[in-house]
Design an enzyme around this catalytic site. Structure first.
Site, mmCIF file in Angstrom:
data_model
loop_
_atom_site.group_PDB
_atom_site.id
_atom_site.type_symbol
_atom_site.label_atom_id
_atom_site.label_comp_id
_atom_site.label_asym_id
_atom_site.label_seq_id
_atom_site.Cartn_x
_atom_site.Cartn_y
_atom_site.Cartn_z
ATOM 1 C CD1 TRP A 31 8.142 -13.328 -60.166
ATOM 2 C CD2 TRP A 31 7.380 -11.237 -59.282
ATOM 3 N NE1 TRP A 31 9.039 -12.926 -59.012
ATOM 4 C CE2 TRP A 31 8.566 -11.816 -58.639
ATOM 5 C CE3 TRP A 31 6.580 -10.092 -59.058
ATOM 6 C CZ2 TRP A 31 8.948 -10.821 -57.483
ATOM 7 C CZ3 TRP A 31 7.085 -9.327 -58.200
ATOM 8 C CH2 TRP A 31 8.370 -9.846 -57.389
ATOM 9 C CG ASP B 99 7.661 -9.626 -65.572
ATOM 10 O OD1 ASP B 99 9.057 -9.329 -65.857
ATOM 11 O OD2 ASP B 99 7.234 -9.693 -64.537
ATOM 12 C CE LYS C 207 14.345 -10.594 -59.685
ATOM 13 N NZ LYS C 207 13.081 -10.117 -59.957
HETATM 14 C C1 PLP Z 1 11.834 -9.450 -59.647
HETATM 15 C C2 PLP Z 1 10.766 -9.722 -60.511
HETATM 16 C C3 PLP Z 1 9.648 -8.709 -60.724
HETATM 17 C C4 PLP Z 1 9.589 -7.596 -59.671
HETATM 18 O O1 PLP Z 1 10.579 -6.635 -59.925
HETATM 19 P P1 PLP Z 1 10.811 -5.248 -59.146
HETATM 20 O O2 PLP Z 1 12.024 -4.716 -59.711
HETATM 21 O O3 PLP Z 1 11.167 -5.573 -57.848
HETATM 22 O O4 PLP Z 1 9.550 -4.302 -59.179
HETATM 23 C C5 PLP Z 1 8.675 -8.570 -61.327
HETATM 24 N N1 PLP Z 1 8.563 -9.932 -62.385
HETATM 25 C C6 PLP Z 1 9.417 -10.692 -62.372
HETATM 26 C C7 PLP Z 1 9.483 -11.934 -63.292
HETATM 27 C C8 PLP Z 1 10.455 -10.827 -61.452
HETATM 28 O O5 PLP Z 1 11.569 -11.523 -61.433
#
Ligand code: PLP
Length: 360
Positions: A102, A172, A196
């Site tokens: 990511w 993030d 998540k």
């Molecule tokens: C799932 C995830 C993403 C991507 O998220 P989307 O909603 O599919 O754009 C980005 N960063 C992390 C850490 C993730 O777990």
């Protein structure tokens, strides 16, 4: 009806109590005679839902007054672009730490907007750790420093933060927001896709220090400008109303679990049980450095990848689902977010011991 133990990485398990409440309120929300899905986002009923969700999130994370919460769309992936578009403010450079898939995607997207200084990377050890803070080479003129607090695929998590970062820290937190108390004031901006640990897919939460709002260049589309969303209370256009409502139910549920201090204790216990089982066996292996292991996503391997199919089939037969590891890592991955109850982890650990006894 029977519900499985769902270890999905995302979209992931939601608390059963939340789904039950959504079911009760599905056809007639609070005497309105309609579902939340059927309401105007400008209606009093929905504005109450939205404001309550925001207030509960502020309470849970103890978000200081000088921060703005935004409820957006486009996933964390859109934030990979919105962050540089809004925060560069004329600067040529931003610092990024590369700890896995990511972070890598965030770095690649930022490269469309500025020069990216990869201040530290664990790529040479296959992203098995957070690079030691003493080895980070931060630039003097970076507009911000970006980290991924929890690498969902690799299972690597920050358990503290480096000191002395001069520029705004951007994180993030898609896969570990609300899993433990954090000090929001250490960050300039936090973002997280909801699917998540917050609610259903379609909603993205951004928490931004107010002085960082309003720096987007003139060419930035209004939908990608934090100032536009802040000004409109995240209702510049139709927001993802049902996802916002469900997120609110999850926040309310979390308050009932003792808030983030309460859920954090449960999360630590769940992770300790699972890593304890892995470490105690000569059969299962964790690829991640002990001090950086994620409490949310637990990758582990079997002694021979040929056993994976059988492991997954037997697990599935016991109602333990979505354990297949990401294709880039292999093996297994158990995602044990807030909504995955401790008895799901107990069931998994029990099955792992059985499988080991049978195969070892
Ligand atoms: C799932 C995830 C993403 C991507 O998220 P989307 O909603 O599919 O754009 C980005 N960063 C992390 C850490 C993730 O777990």
């Amino acid at each position: 009806m029977s519900r499985v133990h769902n270890f999905s990485a995302g979209p992931a398990a939601l608390p059963t109590a939340v789904l039950e409440r959504a079911r009760e309120e599905m056809l007639d929300y609070a005497g309105t005679g309609m579902s939340v899905m059927e309401m105007s986002h400008r209606s009093r009923a929905f504005i109450d839902i939205a404001e309550r969700a925001e207030a509960d999130l502020i309470e849970l994370l103890a978000i200081p007054d000088d921060y703005q919460v935004l409820f957006l769309q486009g996933g964390a992936t859109t934030q990979f672009a919105m962050v540089p578009m809004n925060l560069l403010n004329g600067a040529a450079r931003a610092d990024y730490v590369n700890t896995g898939s990511w972070s890598g995607k965030a770095i690649k997207e930022a490269g469309r907007f500025c020069e990216v200084n990869v201040a530290a990377s664990s790529e040479t050890t296959n992203f098995d750790r957070i690079p030691a803070y003493s080895e980070w080479s931060l630039s003097a003129d970076a507009a911000y420093l970006h980290i991924c607090s929890n690498e969902t695929i690799g299972g690597v998590q920050f358990h503290d933060l480096p000191d002395g970062v001069q520029c705004p820290l951007v994180a993030d937190m898609s896969s570990d927001i609300l899993s433990r108390p954090i000090d929001v004031s250490r960050y300039g901006l936090i973002y997280a896709g909801a699917q998540k640990n917050i609610g259903p897919a379609g909603l993205t939460v951004v928490i931004i220090r107010r002085d960082l709002i309003g720096r987007a260049g003139s060419g930035v589309p209004s939908m990608l400008d934090y100032a536009v969303h802040a000004e409109a209370g995240s209702m510049s256009n139709t927001p993802p109303t049902y996802a916002w409502y469900l997120a609110g139910l999850v926040f309310d549920w979390l308050k009932g679990q003792g808030g983030l201090a309460g859920i954090s204790e449960v999360n630590e216990r769940k992770a300790a049980k699972l890593y304890g089982a892995i470490d105690a066996s000569n059969f299962y292996t964790s690829p991640v450095a002990v001090e950086n292991r994620s409490r949310m996503n637990v990758p582990f391997t079997l002694p021979d990848p040929e056993m994976d199919v059988e492991f997954l089939a037997q697990a599935e037969a016991r109602g333990l689902t979505n354990l297949k590891g990401h294709r880039s890592v292999g093996g297994m991955r158990a995602s044990i977010y807030n909504a995955v109850p401790e008895d799901a982890v107990d069931a998994l650990v029990g099955f792992m011991a059985e499988f080991e006894n049978e195969r070892a």
